[in-house]
Design a protein around this motif. Structure first.
Motif, short mmCIF file in Angstrom:
data_model
loop_
_atom_site.label_atom_id
_atom_site.label_comp_id
_atom_site.label_asym_id
_atom_site.label_seq_id
_atom_site.Cartn_x
_atom_site.Cartn_y
_atom_site.Cartn_z
N UNK A 32 0.87 -1.17 0.00
CA UNK A 32 0.00 0.00 0.00
C UNK A 32 0.91 1.22 0.00
N UNK A 33 0.86 2.02 -1.06
CA UNK A 33 1.72 3.19 -1.21
C UNK A 33 0.93 4.44 -0.86
N UNK A 34 1.54 5.31 -0.05
CA UNK A 34 0.89 6.54 0.36
C UNK A 34 1.82 7.72 0.13
N UNK A 35 1.20 8.87 -0.07
CA UNK A 35 1.95 10.10 -0.27
C UNK A 35 1.19 11.22 0.42
N UNK A 36 1.92 12.03 1.18
CA UNK A 36 1.34 13.21 1.81
C UNK A 36 2.07 14.42 1.26
N UNK A 37 1.31 15.44 0.94
CA UNK A 37 1.86 16.62 0.29
C UNK A 37 1.32 17.86 0.99
N UNK A 38 2.20 18.76 1.36
CA UNK A 38 1.81 20.01 2.00
C UNK A 38 1.63 21.07 0.93
N UNK A 39 0.43 21.57 0.80
CA UNK A 39 0.15 22.63 -0.17
C UNK A 39 0.39 23.98 0.50
N UNK A 40 1.48 24.63 0.13
CA UNK A 40 1.84 25.92 0.72
C UNK A 40 2.70 26.69 -0.27
N UNK A 41 2.58 28.00 -0.23
CA UNK A 41 3.42 28.84 -1.08
C UNK A 41 4.80 29.04 -0.47
N UNK A 42 4.97 28.63 0.80
CA UNK A 42 6.26 28.75 1.49
C UNK A 42 7.12 27.53 1.16
N UNK A 64 9.35 24.95 3.93
CA UNK A 64 8.72 24.07 4.90
C UNK A 64 9.06 22.62 4.60
N UNK A 65 9.17 21.83 5.65
CA UNK A 65 9.49 20.41 5.57
C UNK A 65 8.33 19.64 6.20
N UNK A 113 10.24 4.04 3.43
CA UNK A 113 10.07 5.37 2.88
C UNK A 113 10.63 5.38 1.47
N UNK A 114 10.16 6.33 0.68
CA UNK A 114 10.61 6.48 -0.70
C UNK A 114 11.11 7.89 -0.93
N UNK A 115 12.00 8.01 -1.87
CA UNK A 115 12.55 9.31 -2.23
C UNK A 115 11.44 10.26 -2.64
N UNK A 116 11.56 11.49 -2.20
CA UNK A 116 10.65 12.55 -2.62
C UNK A 116 11.47 13.69 -3.19
N UNK A 117 11.09 14.23 -4.33
CA UNK A 117 11.84 15.34 -4.90
C UNK A 117 11.58 16.66 -4.17
N UNK A 118 10.63 16.64 -3.24
CA UNK A 118 10.26 17.87 -2.52
C UNK A 118 10.33 17.65 -1.02
N UNK A 119 10.75 18.69 -0.29
CA UNK A 119 10.80 18.62 1.17
C UNK A 119 9.41 18.57 1.78
N UNK A 120 8.44 19.12 1.07
CA UNK A 120 7.08 19.19 1.61
C UNK A 120 6.21 18.01 1.15
N UNK A 121 6.87 16.88 0.85
CA UNK A 121 6.16 15.68 0.44
C UNK A 121 6.82 14.47 1.10
#
Length: 116
Positions: A10-20, A23-24, A59-67
């Motif tokens: 089961x693969x999951x991804x959480x993403x923070x939607x922010x203009x900043x 943020x991590x 965990x899997x690599x994420x190209x973004x700090x906010x993901x």
């Protein structure tokens, strides 16, 4: 709802939607329960306080700090309950603030010693 077979990844991804962009996002705790409104009585810890509790978690690599991206194997609770509900707690921190919770990793809380 998301339907998977037992032991299927089961693969999951959480993403923070922010203009900043400074943020991590950090996955602190992820708990499973056979009921949607009770995450304290009958639970299964996948990750707690940043400490991995399930051997199938990765965990899997994420190209973004906010993901954050992660996976674990699907399972079911005893008594053949066909549904499993997840509740995950994520922490948002400032990037490169190494004193923040996001950079501490696993924080197993130590028990206090009882005084005589």
């Amino acid at each position: 709802p998301y339907y998977v077979d037992i032991n299927q990844n089961l693969f999951l991804e959480a993403y923070l939607h922010s203009s900043d962009s400074n943020l991590v996002l950090f996955l602190d705790t992820c708990v499973a329960s056979p009921t949607p409104h009770n995450f304290t009585t009958v639970t299964y810890d996948i990750i707690r306080n940043g400490c991995v509790r399930d051997s199938t978690y990765a965990t899997y690599y994420s190209p973004y700090r906010h993901m954050v991206r992660f996976k674990f194997n699907a399972f079911q609770f005893i008594r053949n309950n066909p549904l499993v509900y997840l509740q995950c707690e994520l922490v948002v921190c400032r990037a490169y603030d190494y004193s923040s919770r996001c950079y501490q990793g696993c924080t197993a809380r130590s028990r206090r010693e009882a005084s005589s």
